[in-house]
Write a protein that holds these residues in place. Sequence first.
Motif, PDB file in Angstrom:
ATOM      1  N   UNK A 192       4.106  -1.217 -19.731  1.00  0.00           N
ATOM      2  CA  UNK A 192       4.204   0.116 -19.170  1.00  0.00           C
ATOM      3  C   UNK A 192       5.377   0.318 -19.454  1.00  0.00           C
ATOM      4  N   UNK A 193       6.247  -0.344 -18.454  1.00  0.00           N
ATOM      5  CA  UNK A 193       7.822  -0.297 -17.869  1.00  0.00           C
ATOM      6  C   UNK A 193       8.697  -0.887 -19.324  1.00  0.00           C
ATOM      7  N   UNK A 194       8.463  -1.980 -19.772  1.00  0.00           N
ATOM      8  CA  UNK A 194       9.282  -2.253 -20.990  1.00  0.00           C
ATOM      9  C   UNK A 194       8.230  -1.586 -22.546  1.00  0.00           C
ATOM     10  N   UNK A 195       7.815  -0.875 -22.694  1.00  0.00           N
ATOM     11  CA  UNK A 195       7.016   0.625 -23.726  1.00  0.00           C
ATOM     12  C   UNK A 195       8.751   1.144 -24.239  1.00  0.00           C
ATOM     13  N   UNK A 196       9.082   1.169 -22.937  1.00  0.00           N
ATOM     14  CA  UNK A 196      10.780   1.423 -24.170  1.00  0.00           C
ATOM     15  C   UNK A 196      11.716   1.247 -23.639  1.00  0.00           C
ATOM     16  N   UNK A 197      13.471   1.106 -24.424  1.00  0.00           N
ATOM     17  CA  UNK A 197      14.233   1.134 -23.646  1.00  0.00           C
ATOM     18  C   UNK A 197      14.750   2.102 -22.397  1.00  0.00           C
ATOM     19  N   UNK A 198      15.005   0.869 -21.377  1.00  0.00           N
ATOM     20  CA  UNK A 198      15.850   2.041 -20.457  1.00  0.00           C
ATOM     21  C   UNK A 198      15.601   1.293 -18.738  1.00  0.00           C
ATOM     22  N   UNK A 199      16.655   2.136 -18.012  1.00  0.00           N
ATOM     23  CA  UNK A 199      17.134   1.254 -16.663  1.00  0.00           C
ATOM     24  C   UNK A 199      16.173   1.322 -15.835  1.00  0.00           C
ATOM     25  N   UNK A 200      14.801   0.966 -14.624  1.00  0.00           N
ATOM     26  CA  UNK A 200      15.371   1.744 -13.825  1.00  0.00           C
ATOM     27  C   UNK A 200      15.533   1.297 -12.125  1.00  0.00           C
ATOM     28  N   UNK A 201      15.169   2.080 -11.458  1.00  0.00           N
ATOM     29  CA  UNK A 201      15.512   1.740 -10.363  1.00  0.00           C
ATOM     30  C   UNK A 201      14.298   1.985  -9.074  1.00  0.00           C
ATOM     31  N   UNK A 202      13.507   1.010  -9.254  1.00  0.00           N
ATOM     32  CA  UNK A 202      12.706   0.966  -7.969  1.00  0.00           C
ATOM     33  C   UNK A 202      13.141   0.834  -6.466  1.00  0.00           C
ATOM     34  N   UNK A 203      12.321   2.016  -6.180  1.00  0.00           N
ATOM     35  CA  UNK A 203      12.881   2.331  -4.693  1.00  0.00           C
ATOM     36  C   UNK A 203      11.733   1.494  -3.333  1.00  0.00           C
ATOM     37  N   UNK A 204      12.003   0.611  -2.763  1.00  0.00           N
ATOM     38  CA  UNK A 204      10.543   0.360  -1.671  1.00  0.00           C
ATOM     39  C   UNK A 204      11.501   0.612  -0.683  1.00  0.00           C
ATOM     40  N   UNK A 205      10.559   1.262  -0.120  1.00  0.00           N
ATOM     41  CA  UNK A 205      10.479   2.080   0.991  1.00  0.00           C
ATOM     42  C   UNK A 205       9.896   1.685   2.345  1.00  0.00           C
ATOM     43  N   UNK A 206      11.024   1.088   3.189  1.00  0.00           N
ATOM     44  CA  UNK A 206       9.914   0.714   4.274  1.00  0.00           C
ATOM     45  C   UNK A 206       9.490  -0.505   3.858  1.00  0.00           C
ATOM     46  N   UNK A 207      10.370  -1.411   3.108  1.00  0.00           N
ATOM     47  CA  UNK A 207      10.021  -2.570   3.131  1.00  0.00           C
ATOM     48  C   UNK A 207       9.737  -3.656   3.598  1.00  0.00           C
ATOM     49  N   UNK A 208       9.874  -3.295   4.740  1.00  0.00           N
ATOM     50  CA  UNK A 208       9.499  -4.375   5.885  1.00  0.00           C
ATOM     51  C   UNK A 208       7.964  -4.519   6.253  1.00  0.00           C
ATOM     52  N   UNK A 209       7.154  -2.783   6.195  1.00  0.00           N
ATOM     53  CA  UNK A 209       5.984  -2.530   6.264  1.00  0.00           C
ATOM     54  C   UNK A 209       5.107  -3.879   5.377  1.00  0.00           C
ATOM     55  N   UNK A 210       5.833  -3.776   4.494  1.00  0.00           N
ATOM     56  CA  UNK A 210       4.662  -3.959   3.069  1.00  0.00           C
ATOM     57  C   UNK A 210       5.213  -5.867   3.446  1.00  0.00           C
ATOM     58  N   UNK A 211       6.129  -6.557   3.494  1.00  0.00           N
ATOM     59  CA  UNK A 211       6.086  -8.253   4.035  1.00  0.00           C
ATOM     60  C   UNK A 211       5.431  -7.972   5.594  1.00  0.00           C
ATOM     61  N   UNK A 212       5.467  -7.374   6.097  1.00  0.00           N
ATOM     62  CA  UNK A 212       4.323  -7.280   7.246  1.00  0.00           C
ATOM     63  C   UNK A 212       2.950  -8.051   6.824  1.00  0.00           C
ATOM     64  N   UNK A 213       2.627  -6.602   6.278  1.00  0.00           N
ATOM     65  CA  UNK A 213       1.320  -6.495   5.831  1.00  0.00           C
ATOM     66  C   UNK A 213       0.907  -7.536   4.871  1.00  0.00           C
ATOM     67  N   UNK A 214       1.804  -7.329   3.763  1.00  0.00           N
ATOM     68  CA  UNK A 214       1.214  -8.537   3.138  1.00  0.00           C
ATOM     69  C   UNK A 214       1.776 -10.030   2.089  1.00  0.00           C
ATOM     70  N   UNK A 215       3.617  -9.303   2.822  1.00  0.00           N
ATOM     71  CA  UNK A 215       3.704 -10.908   2.070  1.00  0.00           C
ATOM     72  C   UNK A 215       5.142 -10.320   1.070  1.00  0.00           C
ATOM     73  N   UNK A 216       5.712 -11.595   0.610  1.00  0.00           N
ATOM     74  CA  UNK A 216       6.153 -10.886  -0.452  1.00  0.00           C
ATOM     75  C   UNK A 216       6.088 -11.807  -1.512  1.00  0.00           C
TER      76      UNK A 216
END
Length: 519
Positions: free
Chosen positions: A244-268
């Motif tokens: 889906x991302x690679x469907x056409x040319x673009x630069x995508x910035x993915x903001x992962x807020x509260x990223x520490x919660x993600x790592x704490x819950x499901x690793x890296x």
Amino acid sequence: MTKENTDSEPDSAADADDSTAARDRSATSTNLDFDTMFDENEESQGLFDDLLASEPIFENKEVLRPSYTPHELPHRNDQINRMATILVSALRGDTPSNILIYGKTGTGKTASAKFVSQELESTSQKYDVPCEVEYINCEVTDTQYRVLAQLANKFIDKNEARIESKIENLEAVRDRLQSADTPSDLANDSDDTDEEVRSLAAEYDDVAAVDAAIDDLEADLAELDPVPMTGWPTDRVYSTFFEAVDYHERVVVIMLDEIDKLVEKSGDDTLYNLSRMNSELTNSRISIMGISNDLKFTDFLDPRVKSSLGEEEIVFPPYDATQLRDILQHRADVAFKSEALTSDVIPLCAAFAAQEHGDARRALDLLRTAGELAERSQADLIEETHVRQAQDKIELDRVVEVVRTLPTQSKIVLFSIILLEKNGVHNINTGEVFNIYKRLCEEIDADVLTQRRVTDLISELDMLGIVNAVVVSKGRYGRTKEMNLSVPIDETEAVLLSDSRLGDIDNVQPFVQARFDND
Ligand code: ADP
Ligand code: MG
């Protein structure tokens, strides 16, 4: 950012002003008996007269709410400029370095990141460069599956919209081709044709070619398969997102807020996978911006993830009391009627919040709550006492929220402690709690845990600051815990009883008797 951009900012504070205060007051509708109200005597005051007569304090309460994204962030210029300096590569078609943002809660990380992403997207539209920002709050979306699925579905939606509009344009080209004498008529067609259609028309010179292009796009459309919220193997979710991302040319910035919660819950794993994607993408590029409340969170990361994610690091230091005053003053100017505050209100809110690790969210909550309390008591002014009351109220709200979200077993334990306190028992020991706990469990058909587990639950309540427990030695009888409630008893009981399971217990006296049974 350029000056022109400020024009395109959505909903300025002035637009948002729709006199909330006035609406609040007229919102309640009651069956008033107007005849008696007016007949009895002319001076009699109706339900709303007093309220209407007092000057409203708020001009625009919305700007004090957490959901409001300010357009001005005093004392965050350095951080915002650094983000912009890194992300501007996206507007040049290059991949920006990954960024890691750190700072305690309420230091303006989310507000600054959202501000920068709005500016980035609006500038990318202005210059027509394909750059997109996706924001994910990992406290809510907290597993690799969900993060990838959410991202995949967002890009699928965008691709779908893009394909559909392209098909529409191609159909317009086809219609015109069929009716026009020569293709060049169409390319030079005047005003009523939209620019996209015109540029497409230049690419195709016969109907068959257009039909073939439409068929291709329709095939792509049919292949777009949204990811269900559960059930697929992670590999499949990942490759769907990838395509889906690679469907056409673009630069995508993915903001992962509260990223520490993600790592704490499901690793890296999620971060590992995302940070390696660029080497395989052909059309698009990804840049990750992680935001963490936990300063030490990279300690838990795989070293490769750590070095890739932390290409650039930006720290958001806590605000001091002076900075908090500025932030509050900016908002207060828009939020309140002029002269609605005494001069000590903002400094006091700032001082309280500065003690709370320089948390701007707390400062704004205090100011809003103080205003609401003043409004409710029909005061003309917000004063120092309102701020102090607000501080107490916020603290109580915190307790209520903690109690409300306790697991049922902990609620039963806490309820047992409350029943004992209400019957004048002090320095309650674990055995007394356990006896009542058992009776309550039987009454509402809950599993009865062992006394050991109940002791653990008491320790948890202690850690949450709900009870205060100390271990005391009973000589040759061993040791026991003695505890007291450290939160307001009536409010806490009310919260517990609002839980439907506990609310079903109507007569509690017999349970309290039970404490003597095993003594
Ligand atoms: P964080 O994400 O670091 O926990 P937020 O960005 O959510 O903090 O900020 C908390 C609240 O304080 C939000 O309502 C935000 O609008 C406000 N805030 C934070 N920093 C500033 C600032 N410099 N100027 C104005 N408001 C701010
Ligand atoms: Mg945040």
